[in-house]
Structure formats: C-alpha cells, structure tokens
Design a protein around this motif. Structure first.
Motif, PDB file in Angstrom:
ATOM      1  N   GLU A  36     -79.424  -0.031 -37.269  1.00  0.00           N
ATOM      2  CA  GLU A  36     -79.553  -0.648 -35.934  1.00  0.00           C
ATOM      3  C   GLU A  36     -78.301  -1.418 -35.507  1.00  0.00           C
ATOM      4  O   GLU A  36     -77.986  -1.490 -34.313  1.00  0.00           O
ATOM      5  CB  GLU A  36     -80.793  -1.528 -35.856  1.00  0.00           C
ATOM      6  CG  GLU A  36     -80.796  -2.729 -36.763  1.00  0.00           C
ATOM      7  CD  GLU A  36     -81.386  -2.489 -38.136  1.00  0.00           C
ATOM      8  OE1 GLU A  36     -81.866  -3.478 -38.725  1.00  0.00           O
ATOM      9  OE2 GLU A  36     -81.373  -1.352 -38.647  1.00  0.00           O
ATOM     10  N   PHE A  37     -77.554  -1.974 -36.439  1.00  0.00           N
ATOM     11  CA  PHE A  37     -76.350  -2.721 -36.083  1.00  0.00           C
ATOM     12  C   PHE A  37     -75.218  -1.774 -35.702  1.00  0.00           C
ATOM     13  O   PHE A  37     -74.485  -2.026 -34.745  1.00  0.00           O
ATOM     14  CB  PHE A  37     -75.941  -3.651 -37.228  1.00  0.00           C
ATOM     15  CG  PHE A  37     -77.021  -4.632 -37.581  1.00  0.00           C
ATOM     16  CD1 PHE A  37     -77.352  -5.677 -36.726  1.00  0.00           C
ATOM     17  CD2 PHE A  37     -77.748  -4.487 -38.751  1.00  0.00           C
ATOM     18  CE1 PHE A  37     -78.370  -6.568 -37.035  1.00  0.00           C
ATOM     19  CE2 PHE A  37     -78.775  -5.371 -39.078  1.00  0.00           C
ATOM     20  CZ  PHE A  37     -79.088  -6.416 -38.218  1.00  0.00           C
ATOM     21  N   ALA A  40     -76.078  -0.425 -32.272  1.00  0.00           N
ATOM     22  CA  ALA A  40     -75.801  -1.435 -31.243  1.00  0.00           C
ATOM     23  C   ALA A  40     -74.299  -1.462 -30.925  1.00  0.00           C
ATOM     24  O   ALA A  40     -73.918  -1.535 -29.750  1.00  0.00           O
ATOM     25  CB  ALA A  40     -76.281  -2.811 -31.703  1.00  0.00           C
ATOM     26  N   ARG A  41     -73.454  -1.370 -31.958  1.00  0.00           N
ATOM     27  CA  ARG A  41     -71.995  -1.331 -31.727  1.00  0.00           C
ATOM     28  C   ARG A  41     -71.603  -0.073 -30.960  1.00  0.00           C
ATOM     29  O   ARG A  41     -70.734  -0.108 -30.091  1.00  0.00           O
ATOM     30  CB  ARG A  41     -71.242  -1.412 -33.056  1.00  0.00           C
ATOM     31  CG  ARG A  41     -71.228  -2.807 -33.663  1.00  0.00           C
ATOM     32  CD  ARG A  41     -70.272  -2.929 -34.840  1.00  0.00           C
ATOM     33  NE  ARG A  41     -70.583  -2.022 -35.936  1.00  0.00           N
ATOM     34  CZ  ARG A  41     -71.469  -2.260 -36.910  1.00  0.00           C
ATOM     35  NH1 ARG A  41     -72.125  -3.414 -36.929  1.00  0.00           N
ATOM     36  NH2 ARG A  41     -71.677  -1.373 -37.859  1.00  0.00           N
ATOM     37  N   PHE A  43     -73.451   1.543 -28.750  1.00  0.00           N
ATOM     38  CA  PHE A  43     -73.824   1.310 -27.356  1.00  0.00           C
ATOM     39  C   PHE A  43     -72.909   0.261 -26.708  1.00  0.00           C
ATOM     40  O   PHE A  43     -72.567   0.390 -25.527  1.00  0.00           O
ATOM     41  CB  PHE A  43     -75.298   0.908 -27.254  1.00  0.00           C
ATOM     42  CG  PHE A  43     -76.233   2.083 -27.228  1.00  0.00           C
ATOM     43  CD1 PHE A  43     -76.830   2.496 -26.047  1.00  0.00           C
ATOM     44  CD2 PHE A  43     -76.528   2.793 -28.388  1.00  0.00           C
ATOM     45  CE1 PHE A  43     -77.694   3.569 -26.004  1.00  0.00           C
ATOM     46  CE2 PHE A  43     -77.393   3.873 -28.370  1.00  0.00           C
ATOM     47  CZ  PHE A  43     -77.978   4.271 -27.180  1.00  0.00           C
ATOM     48  N   ASP A  44     -72.500  -0.749 -27.466  1.00  0.00           N
ATOM     49  CA  ASP A  44     -71.536  -1.732 -26.950  1.00  0.00           C
ATOM     50  C   ASP A  44     -70.254  -1.039 -26.522  1.00  0.00           C
ATOM     51  O   ASP A  44     -69.698  -1.329 -25.456  1.00  0.00           O
ATOM     52  CB  ASP A  44     -71.196  -2.792 -28.005  1.00  0.00           C
ATOM     53  CG  ASP A  44     -72.337  -3.759 -28.286  1.00  0.00           C
ATOM     54  OD1 ASP A  44     -73.293  -3.839 -27.487  1.00  0.00           O
ATOM     55  OD2 ASP A  44     -72.249  -4.441 -29.348  1.00  0.00           O
ATOM     56  N   GLN A  93     -82.242   1.333 -28.482  1.00  0.00           N
ATOM     57  CA  GLN A  93     -81.057   0.845 -27.768  1.00  0.00           C
ATOM     58  C   GLN A  93     -80.958   1.483 -26.380  1.00  0.00           C
ATOM     59  O   GLN A  93     -80.630   0.812 -25.404  1.00  0.00           O
ATOM     60  CB  GLN A  93     -79.780   1.127 -28.570  1.00  0.00           C
ATOM     61  CG  GLN A  93     -79.574   0.205 -29.731  1.00  0.00           C
ATOM     62  CD  GLN A  93     -79.365  -1.234 -29.314  1.00  0.00           C
ATOM     63  OE1 GLN A  93     -78.660  -1.538 -28.354  1.00  0.00           O
ATOM     64  NE2 GLN A  93     -80.005  -2.152 -30.024  1.00  0.00           N
ATOM     65  N   ARG A  96     -83.208  -0.121 -23.873  1.00  0.00           N
ATOM     66  CA  ARG A  96     -82.703  -1.423 -23.444  1.00  0.00           C
ATOM     67  C   ARG A  96     -81.503  -1.317 -22.516  1.00  0.00           C
ATOM     68  O   ARG A  96     -81.244  -2.226 -21.730  1.00  0.00           O
ATOM     69  CB  ARG A  96     -82.293  -2.240 -24.669  1.00  0.00           C
ATOM     70  CG  ARG A  96     -83.443  -2.612 -25.570  1.00  0.00           C
ATOM     71  CD  ARG A  96     -82.949  -3.248 -26.856  1.00  0.00           C
ATOM     72  NE  ARG A  96     -84.079  -3.599 -27.729  1.00  0.00           N
ATOM     73  CZ  ARG A  96     -83.955  -3.877 -29.007  1.00  0.00           C
ATOM     74  NH1 ARG A  96     -82.770  -3.865 -29.601  1.00  0.00           N
ATOM     75  NH2 ARG A  96     -85.027  -4.180 -29.719  1.00  0.00           N
ATOM     76  N   ARG A  97     -80.751  -0.215 -22.612  1.00  0.00           N
ATOM     77  CA  ARG A  97     -79.443  -0.189 -21.958  1.00  0.00           C
ATOM     78  C   ARG A  97     -79.209   0.899 -20.909  1.00  0.00           C
ATOM     79  O   ARG A  97     -78.303   0.769 -20.097  1.00  0.00           O
ATOM     80  CB  ARG A  97     -78.361  -0.066 -23.024  1.00  0.00           C
ATOM     81  CG  ARG A  97     -78.386  -1.228 -24.012  1.00  0.00           C
ATOM     82  CD  ARG A  97     -77.187  -1.116 -24.879  1.00  0.00           C
ATOM     83  NE  ARG A  97     -77.212  -1.934 -26.064  1.00  0.00           N
ATOM     84  CZ  ARG A  97     -76.147  -2.529 -26.556  1.00  0.00           C
ATOM     85  NH1 ARG A  97     -74.987  -2.413 -25.952  1.00  0.00           N
ATOM     86  NH2 ARG A  97     -76.228  -3.231 -27.659  1.00  0.00           N
TER      87      ARG A  97
END
Length: 176
Positions: A36-37, A40-41, A43-44, A93, A96-97
């Motif tokens: 998940e981390f 998240a990166r 998607f960032d 993700q 959310r995005r």
C-alpha cells in the motif's frame, strides 16, 4: 502516463521510450501492487507529474499451474497477494484519487467459469477481482467514475482423457 512495473525495468523503459517517440508523455515507476505504501507513492507520482488521475488500468497478475492436491500453499499466497490484494490496494488508491468522470479498469479472466485443471489458484484470484470490481462500481457510481473489468477469453485444449469441452474464446465485461 505513469507505467508501473514490478521487476521488468528494461521493458518498462522501452515502453516509455516508445510512447515518448510517438509524441506522448510517460514515466516508469517500480512498485509492488500489494504494498500500500509503494502504490500510494505511485499515485503520488501520477498526481505530481500530470496534475491528477483520470484513468487507472490495473493489469498486474501472476499465474501458477498445479493441481489442487499438489499446489504449494506458498504459491497460492503469492498468487493471491498479487492478484487479489494487489487489485484491492490499487483500487483503493484509485477510489480515493480518480477524478469524477474517470475510469478504473481491472484485468480479470474467464478462467473462474471454465473449471480448467491446474488453474485453481489463478481462477479463485480472478473471481475475487470480478467481485471487487462489481462492488467498487456500485460504490463509485455516484461520483461518475466508471469501473470495469476486462476478462480475456481463454482457449483450452483438453487432452484426450479430459472430460471438459473447449470453451469459446472471447471477452467478458463486468461493469456497474
């Protein structure tokens, strides 16, 4: 376009070069879809590079062939980590995005319905992808985000002793 890769850095860079040569824009980012981390990166990076996310195509998946009686449970865990947890983490993700009006596409398979010998771990994982997709489509419908799965047909050629007929190839779509 942000292109994720797990291990094939050379292939990812080659794909990015082809996109850029054709006039597009792309970057490659390495991420384990079940982490998940890392996702998240990923998607960032997409948001920072392109200002937002409109479409996510979730195509990570692995297959291990073995009869159920012989399947190593470590292989079952590995298939489900990538195919089920990975789909869930990426979709989480994306939910959310992805901007309103966007789309999420999960890659599934026709194998859950075909009862193919040696495909138990993979078929079970792709049945889970279908379920996740249908539920996410209902959850995101009010935000005008389309959620689909594409299930590539599988051609099975049974041996002379098999009691299964060959299914017809094709595409199946799961959607809201």
């Amino acid at each position: 376009m942000v292109l994720n890769f797990a291990t094939s850095k050379v292939e990812a860079e080659r794909t990015v070069a082809e996109i850029v040569a054709a006039g597009g824009s792309a970057v490659a980012v390495q991420a384990d879809v079940a982490d998940e981390f890392a996702v998240a990166r990923l998607f960032d990076t997409a948001e920072q590079t392109y200002g937002g996310i409109d479409v996510v195509v979730n195509s990570a998946g692995i297959v291990v062939h073995a009869p159920i009686a012989e399947l190593d449970l470590a292989d079952l865990d590995r298939v489900h980590r990538t195919n089920v947890r990975g789909t869930f983490v990426v979709d989480q993700q994306a939910a959310r995005r992805v901007r309103p009006g966007g789309a999420i596409v999960n890659i599934s398979s026709t194998t859950p319905k075909l009862s193919l010998p040696t495909y138990s771990a993979y078929a079970a994982s792709k049945a889970a992808v279908d379920a996740i997709t249908l539920i996410l489509a209902r959850e995101l419908g009010e935000r005008d985000i389309t959620v689909n799965c594409r299930a590539r047909g599988h051609r099975y050629r049974p041996s002379s002793t098999a009691r299964t007929s060959r299914p017809s190839p094709g595409w199946r779509r799961c959607r809201r």
